[in-house]
Design an enzyme around this catalytic site. Sequence first.
Site, PDB file in Angstrom:
ATOM      1  N   ASP A 214      49.287 -18.484  -2.898  1.00  0.00           N
ATOM      2  CA  ASP A 214      48.139 -18.964  -2.124  1.00  0.00           C
ATOM      3  C   ASP A 214      47.916 -20.435  -2.459  1.00  0.00           C
ATOM      4  OD1 ASP A 214      46.050 -18.938  -0.401  1.00  0.00           O
ATOM      5  OD2 ASP A 214      44.639 -17.964  -1.755  1.00  0.00           O
TER       6      ASP A 214
ATOM      7  N   TYR B 252      60.947 -22.120  -2.945  1.00  0.00           N
ATOM      8  CA  TYR B 252      61.463 -20.816  -2.518  1.00  0.00           C
ATOM      9  C   TYR B 252      62.380 -20.844  -1.293  1.00  0.00           C
ATOM     10  CZ  TYR B 252      57.242 -21.406   0.348  1.00  0.00           C
ATOM     11  OH  TYR B 252      56.262 -21.915   1.165  1.00  0.00           O
TER      12      TYR B 252
ATOM     13  N   GLU C 105      40.437 -10.916   8.733  1.00  0.00           N
ATOM     14  CA  GLU C 105      39.713 -11.027   9.995  1.00  0.00           C
ATOM     15  C   GLU C 105      40.466 -11.928  10.974  1.00  0.00           C
ATOM     16  OE1 GLU C 105      37.252  -9.338  10.889  1.00  0.00           O
ATOM     17  OE2 GLU C 105      36.582 -10.358  12.696  1.00  0.00           O
ATOM     18  N   PHE C 106      41.000 -13.051  10.458  1.00  0.00           N
ATOM     19  CA  PHE C 106      41.785 -13.956  11.313  1.00  0.00           C
ATOM     20  C   PHE C 106      42.991 -13.219  11.903  1.00  0.00           C
ATOM     21  CE2 PHE C 106      43.163 -18.185  12.603  1.00  0.00           C
ATOM     22  CZ  PHE C 106      44.534 -17.991  12.772  1.00  0.00           C
ATOM     23  N   ASP C 107      43.707 -12.487  11.038  1.00  0.00           N
ATOM     24  CA  ASP C 107      44.914 -11.791  11.499  1.00  0.00           C
ATOM     25  C   ASP C 107      44.583 -10.707  12.517  1.00  0.00           C
ATOM     26  OD1 ASP C 107      46.354 -11.991   8.189  1.00  0.00           O
ATOM     27  OD2 ASP C 107      46.545 -13.350   9.884  1.00  0.00           O
TER      28      ASP C 107
ATOM     29  N   LYS D 297      53.770 -14.013  -2.424  1.00  0.00           N
ATOM     30  CA  LYS D 297      53.233 -14.941  -1.419  1.00  0.00           C
ATOM     31  C   LYS D 297      52.143 -15.781  -2.100  1.00  0.00           C
ATOM     32  CE  LYS D 297      51.417 -15.158   3.284  1.00  0.00           C
ATOM     33  NZ  LYS D 297      50.297 -16.062   2.973  1.00  0.00           N
TER      34      LYS D 297
ATOM     35  N   CYS E 278      24.099 -22.769  25.255  1.00  0.00           N
ATOM     36  CA  CYS E 278      23.041 -23.694  25.645  1.00  0.00           C
ATOM     37  C   CYS E 278      23.611 -24.573  26.755  1.00  0.00           C
ATOM     38  CB  CYS E 278      22.605 -24.545  24.451  1.00  0.00           C
ATOM     39  SG  CYS E 278      21.535 -25.926  24.929  1.00  0.00           S
TER      40      CYS E 278
ATOM     41  N   ARG F 178      52.930 -29.302   5.506  1.00  0.00           N
ATOM     42  CA  ARG F 178      53.312 -28.530   6.692  1.00  0.00           C
ATOM     43  C   ARG F 178      52.702 -29.082   7.966  1.00  0.00           C
ATOM     44  NH1 ARG F 178      52.559 -22.141   6.788  1.00  0.00           N
ATOM     45  NH2 ARG F 178      51.578 -21.930   8.788  1.00  0.00           N
TER      46      ARG F 178
ATOM     47  N   CYS G 231      17.581 -27.578  20.755  1.00  0.00           N
ATOM     48  CA  CYS G 231      16.865 -28.340  21.793  1.00  0.00           C
ATOM     49  C   CYS G 231      15.851 -27.521  22.573  1.00  0.00           C
ATOM     50  CB  CYS G 231      17.871 -28.983  22.754  1.00  0.00           C
ATOM     51  SG  CYS G 231      18.751 -27.803  23.807  1.00  0.00           S
TER      52      CYS G 231
ATOM     53  N   CYS H 154      17.769 -22.227  22.679  1.00  0.00           N
ATOM     54  CA  CYS H 154      18.611 -23.002  21.770  1.00  0.00           C
ATOM     55  C   CYS H 154      17.817 -23.426  20.535  1.00  0.00           C
ATOM     56  CB  CYS H 154      19.166 -24.233  22.490  1.00  0.00           C
ATOM     57  SG  CYS H 154      20.129 -25.329  21.419  1.00  0.00           S
TER      58      CYS H 154
ATOM     59  N   SER I 163      55.253 -20.392  10.515  1.00  0.00           N
ATOM     60  CA  SER I 163      54.497 -19.424   9.721  1.00  0.00           C
ATOM     61  C   SER I 163      55.206 -18.074   9.810  1.00  0.00           C
ATOM     62  CB  SER I 163      53.071 -19.305  10.254  1.00  0.00           C
ATOM     63  OG  SER I 163      53.095 -18.814  11.577  1.00  0.00           O
TER      64      SER I 163
ATOM     65  N   LYS J 137      50.221  -8.481   3.418  1.00  0.00           N
ATOM     66  CA  LYS J 137      49.035  -8.996   2.736  1.00  0.00           C
ATOM     67  C   LYS J 137      48.201  -7.844   2.171  1.00  0.00           C
ATOM     68  CE  LYS J 137      48.298 -13.453   4.956  1.00  0.00           C
ATOM     69  NZ  LYS J 137      47.310 -14.321   5.603  1.00  0.00           N
TER      70      LYS J 137
ATOM     71  N   CYS K 131      21.523 -31.840  24.218  1.00  0.00           N
ATOM     72  CA  CYS K 131      21.476 -31.056  22.974  1.00  0.00           C
ATOM     73  C   CYS K 131      22.268 -31.795  21.899  1.00  0.00           C
ATOM     74  CB  CYS K 131      22.079 -29.675  23.234  1.00  0.00           C
ATOM     75  SG  CYS K 131      21.937 -28.550  21.835  1.00  0.00           S
TER      76      CYS K 131
ATOM     77  N   GLU L  44      59.498 -11.582  -2.423  1.00  0.00           N
ATOM     78  CA  GLU L  44      58.924 -12.706  -3.161  1.00  0.00           C
ATOM     79  C   GLU L  44      57.403 -12.604  -3.143  1.00  0.00           C
ATOM     80  OE1 GLU L  44      62.416 -15.786  -1.571  1.00  0.00           O
ATOM     81  OE2 GLU L  44      60.324 -16.112  -1.006  1.00  0.00           O
TER      82      GLU L  44
END
Length: 661
Positions: A108, A216, A27-29, A106, A415, A127, A400, A397, A74, A303, A421, A104
């Site tokens: 984790d 590596y 999802e991030f990628d 990867k 909000c 890093r 608040c 909200c 990265s 990935k 808040c 190679e």
Amino acid sequence: MDNLVKELNQHTYNYYVLAMPTIADYEFDQKLKALEALEKAHPEFADPDSPTKKVGGDITKNFQTVKHKWPMLSLGNTYNEQDLIDFDERIRKAIGDNFEYVCELKFDGLSISLTYENNVLVRAVTRGDGTQGDDVTANVKTISNIPHHLKQHSAPEVFEIRGEIFMHRKAFDRLNREKEELGEVTYANPRNFASGTVKMQDSREVAKRPLDCFLYALNTDKLHFRTHWESLQAMKSWGFHVSEESKLVAGINDVFEFIKHWENERFKIGYDIDGIVIKVNSYAQQQELGFTAKSPRWAISYKYKAQEVETILEKVTYQVGRTGAVTPVANLKPVQLAGTTVKRATLHNANEIERLDLHEGDSVFVEKGGEIIPKIIQVNLEKRKADASRVIYPTHCPECGTALIRKGVEVAFYCPNDEGCPPQIVGKIQHFIGRKAMDIDGLGDETIESFYRKGLVRHISDLYTLKDKAEDLKTLERFGEKSIANMLLGIEASKQMPFEKVLFGLGIRYVGETVAKKLAFALKTMDNLRNATIEELVTIDEIGLRIAESIVEYFAQEAHNVQIALLKDAGLQFEVTETVIQLASDKLTGKTFVISGVFEGVSREELTATIESNGGKILSSISGKLNYLLAGDNMGPSKLEKAKKLSIPLISQEDLLNMLK
């Protein structure tokens, strides 16, 4: 685009600094790729501080910060074979067909950089943000297969070796069971356990935890090997733990075979991998291919797709962030997924709830990549109860009670009660004390929450009155005299932070770190900024209409102006202090250069520094604007051909030195 930048920056912080990721890798990628596409289509709206141009990550205050000699970039990554084919075609276009790849696993885990001098380990650095990281030497020395001294003498006098610290799954399971028996909070996955262990303060405790490390990559001032594969074999001979699963291959078809083999085999090894790394083997060809601002052009990672399971949506709750954005969170019936128990999933915004057409009690499919908190990908409509009520995003909200607003085409509801808040107030103060803003030592997020609950701080300006509340501070749990003294010293020292840091720390919507610098140096003082009109603001480089409107709206609120007056009275910097940079000479002023190839006895970085310190400018590519191509050995054929076509002069290292005489 602004929302994506903020969301991705937060996820990067959660992953690298807190070791508590809240979004799946896939999802991030995908979000990062969406942002890259938008920036390409609309460069006029691109944020110079965008995560597409940076390596994620940040620095903790628990360890000494060390600048990396070679940035820890990265890798670009993909989840499909077509991207690898495109990557291979780009390589061939740049350097021809005569090259090899190294494949190679990867791993984790937590990236680490080890520096050896005269065969002795002298430094281990995380890093961090890619340019600087935490010195964790004492902790890393507890890892059994990282040598403190090399037993042979063929290694370079000074070198840096990089790798990944990780924990085997069986060790992780055993330690988590022990934590459960003691009634302690367990870790979500081996990666988080390894990361948390490396950053512990007591190295004796670190030594009790079974960490491992694969190495590596090798960095040296001068090339000692022709290829990456040769360096891997040398690293093994020096006594380093190098994976035996790496493979030298001839072309992209062999890469696909390696990927296919490990898609199933990865579940049979005792540690976690989330993909495959592919690197061009020749160092000369790597240098020719070069780097983008974020990643090397000669490497990419593939990935594997995330796993998914089905479970029940029990309820949706809502979190209010620093900017007032209200984020929905799915609370799930606990389910096992990729070796961990999943209880929550992000829903991002109201549009996502609508897209999924969520109903209370729905049976949902959740996806998980990288062993972290998942995302709901779809609803199993066949199992929906006939009387199930639709999940309705709130109109007010949840913290608040203020009516929520949504501006223009934005996806997030906000909000607007930023001065009343609670989570917004706490979040703003936490942002203000952060490293990229005022960098106040002795204060952390939990401390700010505690201060707010006790009524000690309600606004940013209240931090500068804490020196008058010493007796109240002493009543707080785990807050002794030394802690109070360090905190007050940190608050006092923050008064010397430059104007652009103060401006960023205020947390004005859309005013990120880079935008704050642009505004500060263009307008010079806080008064000038406060009095600027929208028309005046949009004339400043990279300040668009949305940012300008946000700034004017911010200063239109009297409560904000009261805070600024209090901060000014406290002694914060509200105007720019000009500095002058002294060049070695102006002999290259007005001249542009591209550096290509390998040079004898000098690195590209040193050549770049020489050119820039004498007034010259380095360009990233060959075009009609280029004055000189500084050519070394093994220069790529495509650059040479383009330079000749445009009649751009080729100069040697010696020619450059003659220009400076």
